[in-house]
Design a protein around this motif. Structure first.
Motif, PDB file in Angstrom:
ATOM      1  N   VAL A 290     -10.853 -30.856 -45.855  1.00 57.98           N
ATOM      2  CA  VAL A 290      -9.896 -29.758 -45.751  1.00 57.98           C
ATOM      3  C   VAL A 290      -9.607 -29.440 -44.288  1.00 57.98           C
ATOM      4  O   VAL A 290      -8.447 -29.246 -43.888  1.00 57.98           O
ATOM      5  N   ASP A 291     -10.666 -29.412 -43.473  1.00 58.57           N
ATOM      6  CA  ASP A 291     -10.486 -29.138 -42.041  1.00 58.57           C
ATOM      7  C   ASP A 291      -9.617 -30.211 -41.387  1.00 58.57           C
ATOM      8  O   ASP A 291      -8.733 -29.902 -40.571  1.00 58.57           O
ATOM      9  N   ARG A 292      -9.878 -31.469 -41.747  1.00 59.28           N
ATOM     10  CA  ARG A 292      -9.095 -32.561 -41.146  1.00 59.28           C
ATOM     11  C   ARG A 292      -7.634 -32.493 -41.583  1.00 59.28           C
ATOM     12  O   ARG A 292      -6.720 -32.710 -40.771  1.00 59.28           O
ATOM     13  N   LEU A 293      -7.382 -32.159 -42.841  1.00 59.85           N
ATOM     14  CA  LEU A 293      -6.001 -32.048 -43.317  1.00 59.85           C
ATOM     15  C   LEU A 293      -5.278 -30.909 -42.599  1.00 59.85           C
ATOM     16  O   LEU A 293      -4.091 -31.028 -42.264  1.00 59.85           O
ATOM     17  N   ASN A 294      -5.984 -29.814 -42.347  1.00 60.89           N
ATOM     18  CA  ASN A 294      -5.392 -28.720 -41.573  1.00 60.89           C
ATOM     19  C   ASN A 294      -5.026 -29.183 -40.168  1.00 60.89           C
ATOM     20  O   ASN A 294      -3.970 -28.808 -39.629  1.00 60.89           O
ATOM     21  N   GLU A 295      -5.879 -30.002 -39.573  1.00 65.02           N
ATOM     22  CA  GLU A 295      -5.585 -30.546 -38.241  1.00 65.02           C
ATOM     23  C   GLU A 295      -4.347 -31.436 -38.277  1.00 65.02           C
ATOM     24  O   GLU A 295      -3.517 -31.404 -37.351  1.00 65.02           O
ATOM     25  N   LEU A 296      -4.224 -32.217 -39.340  1.00 64.75           N
ATOM     26  CA  LEU A 296      -3.057 -33.098 -39.459  1.00 64.75           C
ATOM     27  C   LEU A 296      -1.771 -32.295 -39.617  1.00 64.75           C
ATOM     28  O   LEU A 296      -0.732 -32.658 -39.053  1.00 64.75           O
ATOM     29  N   VAL A 297      -1.836 -31.215 -40.377  1.00 66.86           N
ATOM     30  CA  VAL A 297      -0.660 -30.352 -40.533  1.00 66.86           C
ATOM     31  C   VAL A 297      -0.252 -29.787 -39.170  1.00 66.86           C
ATOM     32  O   VAL A 297       0.927 -29.820 -38.789  1.00 66.86           O
ATOM     33  N   THR A 298      -1.224 -29.275 -38.430  1.00 65.05           N
ATOM     34  CA  THR A 298      -0.943 -28.709 -37.117  1.00 65.05           C
ATOM     35  C   THR A 298      -0.384 -29.763 -36.176  1.00 65.05           C
ATOM     36  O   THR A 298       0.564 -29.507 -35.408  1.00 65.05           O
ATOM     37  N   PHE A 299      -0.929 -30.980 -36.223  1.00 61.94           N
ATOM     38  CA  PHE A 299      -0.474 -32.060 -35.354  1.00 61.94           C
ATOM     39  C   PHE A 299       0.974 -32.452 -35.685  1.00 61.94           C
ATOM     40  O   PHE A 299       1.783 -32.711 -34.792  1.00 61.94           O
ATOM     41  N   PHE A 300       1.305 -32.453 -36.955  1.00 57.88           N
ATOM     42  CA  PHE A 300       2.684 -32.776 -37.350  1.00 57.88           C
ATOM     43  C   PHE A 300       3.653 -31.743 -36.768  1.00 57.88           C
ATOM     44  O   PHE A 300       4.725 -32.103 -36.262  1.00 57.88           O
ATOM     45  N   PHE A 301       3.289 -30.479 -36.816  1.00 63.70           N
ATOM     46  CA  PHE A 301       4.150 -29.443 -36.259  1.00 63.70           C
ATOM     47  C   PHE A 301       4.343 -29.651 -34.759  1.00 63.70           C
ATOM     48  O   PHE A 301       5.438 -29.403 -34.231  1.00 63.70           O
TER      49      PHE A 301
END
Length: 357
Positions: A290-301
């Protein structure tokens, strides 16, 4: 006390079931005038007309894009809007407010006693905050420049993709609107896979009132040519920023690497539905995932230069997995424009439009 008898043709109650609420325009201890969307994306006004001890009488009236804009701007009266309409549907509600009884379709000639007053403008004193917000955003003319070899599937694909991107940005820019927020929450909570991409784009388009939708005002193609749209300029600017990211080689390669690495991460962690836009059931994810997916979302933005979108996007009632799926669905649509952009067969914005003389 009985209500006045209005003559008309009976209609099926299911006629109303395909209408979806968009915003309340006048409210006094409950909505008196509301904006709805019809089955074919047409705008409708629901208005409270009358009541007695046991029931309320309501009317449903179609309203054009131009009249809706003029009414919100206090340029025309509600009476003139109604007098221009070719029909009005009426129904009654009782103790069960969602049940519509005795529905008929008639004309204002038959129901003149229910026409609003001559000075029935939507003045600030009676309008809701939602009505005032709708009125403050005005559309402007915006061109999609076309050049080079084009085929019929290109002419069909470009507007469709653009409309989907526009709907996505409309949703993120208008989360303060209850209808937009409720639609996103409903879609997320009802789909077994969270955000279904197809429903995401169509659902957001459905809660965009006609005055804010991208309307085609002119199409011309003889190389060069253009599609002129009447739309919200802020959203057009957002799409321009996104388009520059996929047109520029360096930023596009970064986005493609992000896309590939995210795919690998899904595979490594047995997460399905990476590019399946209708499936991908809910699964239990470890906290570190979950933490890694949150990081990926932030990185996409960050890659998309959408820094100010991150906070409003995070308040949606969906987890990072479904957030990421929604963002990747957007990206898959956006990158379909790259071949047109890099070959300059498509240009966005007034400065690049070649106007025929």
């Amino acid at each position: 006390m009985s209500l006045p008898i209005i003559k008309g043709e009976k209609i099926e109650p299911k006629f109303f079931s395909k209408h979806s609420w968009n915003a309340d325009l006048i409210d006094f201890d409950g909505p008196l005038l509301s904006l709805y969307k019809g089955e074919y994306d047409e705008d409708l006004l629901y208005i409270w007309l009358d009541c007695n001890a046991t029931k309320n009488r309501w009317g449903v009236v179609p309203i054009s894009r131009n009249n809706l804009r003029a009414y919100l701007d206090c340029s025309v009266t509600l009476r003139s809007v109604f007098e221009e309409s070719s029909w009005v549907a009426m129904f009654h509600t009782g103790s069960a407010p969602n049940r519509r009884n005795s529905p008929i379709c008639t004309t204002w000639q038959e129901a003149r006693e229910y026409l609003p007053d001559e000075d029935s403008y939507l003045v600030p004193e009676i309008s809701t905050e939602a009505a005032r917000q709708l009125a403050t955003e005005a559309c402007e003319e915006y061109p999609l420049g076309l050049d080079g070899d084009m085929y019929i599937d290109d002419i069909a694909a470009i507007p469709k993709i653009y409309q989907q991107l526009y709907s996505f940005h409309y949703g993120l820019e208008h989360l303060y609107r209850p209808a937009v927020r409720a639609t996103l929450d409903r879609l997320a909570n009802n789909w077994t896979g969270g955000f279904s991409a197809v429903h995401l784009f169509t659902g957001l388009n459905h809660v965009t009132p006609s005055i804010h939708r991208a309307q085609v005002t002119e199409m011309r193609y003889n190389s060069p040519g253009h599609i002129k749209l009447d739309l919200l300029p802020k959203l057009a600017n957002r799409i321009e920023i996104s388009a520059k990211q996929v047109k520029d080689d360096t930023s596009f390669h970064a986005l493609e690497e992000f896309y590939s690495s995210t795919y690998r991460y899904f595979k490594e962690n047995n997460i399905s539905g990476f590019d399946d836009e209708s499936d991908g059931g809910s699964i239990n994810l470890a906290p570190e995932v979950v933490d890694r997916l949150n990081e990926l979302v932030t990185f996409f933005f960050r890659l998309m230069l959408w820094g100010d979108y991150r906070e409003p996007f995070s308040i949606l009632q969906v987890g990072p997995l479904h957030q990421l799926r929604a963002l990747l669905a957007y990206y898959r649509r956006l990158r379909k424009l790259r071949p047109y952009l890099v070959t300059e067969r498509l240009s966005l914005g007034r400065s690049k439009l070649l106007i025929q003389t």
